[in-house]
Design a protein around this motif. Sequence first.
Motif, PDB file in Angstrom:
ATOM      1  N   LEU A 265      -5.412  10.016  15.941  1.00 21.27           N
ATOM      2  CA  LEU A 265      -4.918   8.702  15.533  1.00 21.27           C
ATOM      3  C   LEU A 265      -3.561   8.400  16.168  1.00 21.27           C
ATOM      4  CD1 LEU A 265      -5.826   8.712  11.725  1.00 21.27           C
ATOM      5  CD2 LEU A 265      -7.007   7.523  13.583  1.00 21.27           C
ATOM      6  N   SER A 266      -2.688   9.402  16.201  1.00 25.20           N
ATOM      7  CA  SER A 266      -1.354   9.201  16.769  1.00 25.20           C
ATOM      8  C   SER A 266      -1.434   8.834  18.248  1.00 25.20           C
ATOM      9  CB  SER A 266      -0.508  10.465  16.606  1.00 25.20           C
ATOM     10  OG  SER A 266      -0.359  10.806  15.250  1.00 25.20           O
ATOM     11  N   ALA A 267      -2.272   9.542  18.977  1.00 27.14           N
ATOM     12  CA  ALA A 267      -2.415   9.264  20.408  1.00 27.14           C
ATOM     13  C   ALA A 267      -2.971   7.865  20.636  1.00 27.14           C
ATOM     14  CB  ALA A 267      -3.318  10.312  21.057  1.00 27.14           C
ATOM     15  N   ALA A 268      -3.944   7.482  19.816  1.00 27.95           N
ATOM     16  CA  ALA A 268      -4.535   6.141  19.958  1.00 27.95           C
ATOM     17  C   ALA A 268      -3.514   5.064  19.620  1.00 27.95           C
ATOM     18  CB  ALA A 268      -5.763   6.016  19.057  1.00 27.95           C
ATOM     19  N   ALA A 269      -2.673   5.316  18.612  1.00 29.30           N
ATOM     20  CA  ALA A 269      -1.653   4.339  18.218  1.00 29.30           C
ATOM     21  C   ALA A 269      -0.641   4.136  19.336  1.00 29.30           C
ATOM     22  CB  ALA A 269      -0.947   4.799  16.941  1.00 29.30           C
ATOM     23  N   VAL A 270      -0.226   5.230  19.975  1.00 31.69           N
ATOM     24  CA  VAL A 270       0.727   5.131  21.082  1.00 31.69           C
ATOM     25  C   VAL A 270       0.127   4.325  22.224  1.00 31.69           C
ATOM     26  CG1 VAL A 270       1.959   6.433  22.843  1.00 31.69           C
ATOM     27  CG2 VAL A 270       1.959   7.240  20.471  1.00 31.69           C
TER      28      VAL A 270
ATOM     29  N   GLY B  80      11.115  -0.501   9.845  1.00 32.43           N
ATOM     30  CA  GLY B  80       9.888  -0.716  10.588  1.00 32.43           C
ATOM     31  C   GLY B  80       9.256   0.616  10.950  1.00 32.43           C
ATOM     32  N   ALA B  81       7.945   0.624  11.084  1.00 26.36           N
ATOM     33  CA  ALA B  81       7.223   1.859  11.425  1.00 26.36           C
ATOM     34  C   ALA B  81       5.935   1.466  12.138  1.00 26.36           C
ATOM     35  CB  ALA B  81       6.943   2.688  10.169  1.00 26.36           C
ATOM     36  N   VAL B  82       5.112   2.465  12.420  1.00 29.12           N
ATOM     37  CA  VAL B  82       3.784   2.251  12.993  1.00 29.12           C
ATOM     38  C   VAL B  82       2.755   2.788  12.010  1.00 29.12           C
ATOM     39  CG1 VAL B  82       2.200   2.852  14.857  1.00 29.12           C
ATOM     40  CG2 VAL B  82       4.602   2.373  15.371  1.00 29.12           C
ATOM     41  N   GLU B  83       1.778   1.967  11.686  1.00 26.24           N
ATOM     42  CA  GLU B  83       0.670   2.408  10.832  1.00 26.24           C
ATOM     43  C   GLU B  83      -0.322   3.153  11.723  1.00 26.24           C
ATOM     44  OE1 GLU B  83      -2.596   0.544   7.726  1.00 26.24           O
ATOM     45  OE2 GLU B  83      -1.244  -0.778   8.828  1.00 26.24           O
ATOM     46  N   VAL B  84      -0.380   4.462  11.541  1.00 32.59           N
ATOM     47  CA  VAL B  84      -1.051   5.313  12.517  1.00 32.59           C
ATOM     48  C   VAL B  84      -2.549   5.062  12.570  1.00 32.59           C
ATOM     49  CG1 VAL B  84      -1.325   7.258  10.914  1.00 32.59           C
ATOM     50  CG2 VAL B  84      -1.199   7.683  13.366  1.00 32.59           C
ATOM     51  N   ALA B  85      -3.195   4.792  11.435  1.00 34.07           N
ATOM     52  CA  ALA B  85      -4.648   4.600  11.446  1.00 34.07           C
ATOM     53  C   ALA B  85      -5.035   3.292  12.122  1.00 34.07           C
ATOM     54  CB  ALA B  85      -5.196   4.632  10.021  1.00 34.07           C
ATOM     55  N   ALA B  86      -4.241   2.234  11.919  1.00 32.03           N
ATOM     56  CA  ALA B  86      -4.537   0.938  12.524  1.00 32.03           C
ATOM     57  C   ALA B  86      -3.943   0.801  13.912  1.00 32.03           C
ATOM     58  CB  ALA B  86      -4.015  -0.186  11.625  1.00 32.03           C
TER      59      ALA B  86
ATOM     60  N   ARG C  11       0.849  -1.199   0.000  1.00 33.51           N
ATOM     61  CA  ARG C  11       0.000   0.000   0.000  1.00 33.51           C
ATOM     62  C   ARG C  11       0.883   1.247   0.000  1.00 33.51           C
ATOM     63  NH1 ARG C  11      -2.409  -4.876   1.028  1.00 33.51           N
ATOM     64  NH2 ARG C  11      -4.595  -4.689   1.594  1.00 33.51           N
ATOM     65  N   LEU C  12       0.299   2.376  -0.342  1.00 31.88           N
ATOM     66  CA  LEU C  12       1.027   3.635  -0.220  1.00 31.88           C
ATOM     67  C   LEU C  12       1.101   4.025   1.248  1.00 31.88           C
ATOM     68  CD1 LEU C  12       2.331   6.120  -1.659  1.00 31.88           C
ATOM     69  CD2 LEU C  12       0.099   7.236  -1.383  1.00 31.88           C
ATOM     70  N   GLY C  13       2.292   4.414   1.689  1.00 29.50           N
ATOM     71  CA  GLY C  13       2.472   4.940   3.031  1.00 29.50           C
ATOM     72  C   GLY C  13       2.997   6.359   2.961  1.00 29.50           C
ATOM     73  N   VAL C  14       2.405   7.248   3.735  1.00 21.94           N
ATOM     74  CA  VAL C  14       2.828   8.649   3.773  1.00 21.94           C
ATOM     75  C   VAL C  14       3.322   8.957   5.181  1.00 21.94           C
ATOM     76  CG1 VAL C  14       2.141  11.054   3.434  1.00 21.94           C
ATOM     77  CG2 VAL C  14       1.130   9.250   2.008  1.00 21.94           C
ATOM     78  N   PRO C  15       4.584   9.395   5.350  1.00 15.77           N
ATOM     79  CA  PRO C  15       5.095   9.684   6.701  1.00 15.77           C
ATOM     80  C   PRO C  15       4.320  10.809   7.367  1.00 15.77           C
ATOM     81  CG  PRO C  15       6.867   9.629   5.063  1.00 15.77           C
ATOM     82  CD  PRO C  15       5.580   9.637   4.301  1.00 15.77           C
ATOM     83  N   ALA C  16       4.152  10.680   8.671  1.00 17.74           N
ATOM     84  CA  ALA C  16       3.477  11.718   9.444  1.00 17.74           C
ATOM     85  C   ALA C  16       4.519  12.688   9.985  1.00 17.74           C
ATOM     86  CB  ALA C  16       2.680  11.090  10.590  1.00 17.74           C
ATOM     87  N   PRO C  17       4.590  13.921   9.458  1.00 15.18           N
ATOM     88  CA  PRO C  17       5.592  14.881   9.942  1.00 15.18           C
ATOM     89  C   PRO C  17       5.418  15.173  11.420  1.00 15.18           C
ATOM     90  CG  PRO C  17       4.462  15.683   7.967  1.00 15.18           C
ATOM     91  CD  PRO C  17       3.719  14.483   8.431  1.00 15.18           C
ATOM     92  N   GLY C  18       6.535  15.266  12.118  1.00 20.19           N
ATOM     93  CA  GLY C  18       6.481  15.584  13.539  1.00 20.19           C
ATOM     94  C   GLY C  18       6.134  14.396  14.414  1.00 20.19           C
TER      95      GLY C  18
ATOM     96  N   MET D 179       6.019   7.022  12.231  1.00 21.27           N
ATOM     97  CA  MET D 179       4.621   6.719  11.921  1.00 21.27           C
ATOM     98  C   MET D 179       4.310   7.055  10.471  1.00 21.27           C
ATOM     99  SD  MET D 179       2.229   7.617  15.194  1.00 21.27           S
ATOM    100  CE  MET D 179       2.438   6.749  16.764  1.00 21.27           C
ATOM    101  N   VAL D 180       3.515   6.195   9.831  1.00 21.61           N
ATOM    102  CA  VAL D 180       3.068   6.431   8.457  1.00 21.61           C
ATOM    103  C   VAL D 180       1.560   6.227   8.391  1.00 21.61           C
ATOM    104  CG1 VAL D 180       5.269   5.705   7.429  1.00 21.61           C
ATOM    105  CG2 VAL D 180       3.439   4.031   7.738  1.00 21.61           C
ATOM    106  N   TYR D 181       0.943   6.923   7.448  1.00 20.33           N
ATOM    107  CA  TYR D 181      -0.482   6.716   7.183  1.00 20.33           C
ATOM    108  C   TYR D 181      -0.578   5.831   5.952  1.00 20.33           C
ATOM    109  CZ  TYR D 181      -5.479   7.543   7.008  1.00 20.33           C
ATOM    110  OH  TYR D 181      -6.833   7.374   7.038  1.00 20.33           O
ATOM    111  N   ALA D 182      -1.224   4.668   6.086  1.00 18.36           N
ATOM    112  CA  ALA D 182      -1.387   3.738   4.966  1.00 18.36           C
ATOM    113  C   ALA D 182      -2.698   4.022   4.257  1.00 18.36           C
ATOM    114  CB  ALA D 182      -1.349   2.300   5.463  1.00 18.36           C
ATOM    115  N   LEU D 183      -2.635   4.297   2.980  1.00 17.74           N
ATOM    116  CA  LEU D 183      -3.830   4.607   2.192  1.00 17.74           C
ATOM    117  C   LEU D 183      -4.427   3.313   1.655  1.00 17.74           C
ATOM    118  CD1 LEU D 183      -5.716   6.683   0.935  1.00 17.74           C
ATOM    119  CD2 LEU D 183      -4.119   6.912  -0.968  1.00 17.74           C
ATOM    120  N   GLU D 184      -5.650   3.018   2.081  1.00 16.28           N
ATOM    121  CA  GLU D 184      -6.337   1.801   1.661  1.00 16.28           C
ATOM    122  C   GLU D 184      -7.391   2.135   0.616  1.00 16.28           C
ATOM    123  OE1 GLU D 184      -5.689  -1.201   2.551  1.00 16.28           O
ATOM    124  OE2 GLU D 184      -4.343  -0.917   4.243  1.00 16.28           O
ATOM    125  N   PRO D 185      -7.251   1.638  -0.619  1.00 18.27           N
ATOM    126  CA  PRO D 185      -8.271   1.916  -1.639  1.00 18.27           C
ATOM    127  C   PRO D 185      -9.634   1.389  -1.217  1.00 18.27           C
ATOM    128  CG  PRO D 185      -6.301   0.954  -2.613  1.00 18.27           C
ATOM    129  CD  PRO D 185      -6.150   0.822  -1.133  1.00 18.27           C
TER     130      PRO D 185
END
Length: 421
Positions: free
Chosen positions: A234-239, A273-279, A205-212, A216-222
Amino acid sequence: MEPVSKRRFVDEVVAATRERGATTHLYLMLREGGGVGVQWEQPGVDQLREYRLAEPDGSGCPHCAILDAVLALSPVLPLDTLRTARSRVQYETILRAGMLPSPAFARQAASRDVTWLADCHGAPGNPHTEADCAEHAALGPPVATDPLDVGPTAVLPRALLEIADATDVRERLRLARDWRETAAEVARRSRTAETTWGFLRNSGRLGVPAPGVPGMVYALEPGAAADDRRIAELSAAAVRSLSGQQSPTYDAERVCLVPDPVPGGVRMPSYAGAVEVAAGRPVRTLRLPSSRRPLSRLGRGVLLLFEARYAMLVRHVQRPRDWESEAALHMFEFGMLEELGGDGYVSAVAAHLAALRKEGDLLARPDKILGRRQRKALAGVFGKIDDEELHLWGSVAYRNAIMLGLGGQAAFAEHLRRQAS
């Protein structure tokens, strides 16, 4: 093929393996339609048996039968715990890619006390039947949609638009598709690359880094449902979701392709490795540079498949260094280049191997081994390339020669370990 129960299949494979003490290679090959071919290879002779699994109640999952046979074979070959467990991971990874898995084992010493090498090959074909158990049926077949197929009119999630505007997202999608197509070009010419290409095609999937928000990346799901949550939420929930996990694992169904649209000095893709912020869970990522000095398309494809192969087999976030897996990864790259490069690549390996044997040790100046004609032939494999890329493929040929000089994958793994220390 006489129908047999799983118990009889496992017992026969184990008994036959005990009898064939001279076996050097053993393959358990899933057939399209649910059959299983078991082949024992001995010096000068190959022996093949074909099985069809069937239980009295009409069930008979061939995947369960193969994996149970691998477990039963572990004390017979023998296989250590790492190889036994990895065989299952590799089998299910290939199953997710929509290919026919074939666990493969090779003797690495004359002594029966030394663990065998283990791998899993993939062949084209539909791996699923109506007899599949619920667990293995859920691992495929692969989705028909393209994970990078995000239409121009698609509504982008709010959190994604907070970190990148729509134009930036479209450019990242274009770069990800372009990189992925280079891997497809390699896979069309290399059987070695087929399984890894299937994983990349179906999981990327496409991943877009979350600045700051480092890591963490945001994965775009078609086709995902509209999501109006903000990136901070989303970031707080992921942590929070990750804070209590003792041994987190990566999502087996996803890898994020993370292109960088800003030109820079980096030329090669890399795994991270990273964290998928939405999931709110760990995710594997492949970082794809946009360089002012791009590599050849064939070279880009080989390097992307190399990193994808690494990502494909990584499941645990915290893992010890596995030198045999590192060696197998290089063997995968060598196999692709032998298929793609033909004489141009093979002759470069042979020149380094001859120099190693003459020197009797590692070479002080391996970059000086290839003559003008050999350099030209190696460059011709990839088309028009600069000296930096030519040096890259020369160094791969040198590593290949070291592996051949040492005698195989196990010795090469030990060489890598010593070099790292």
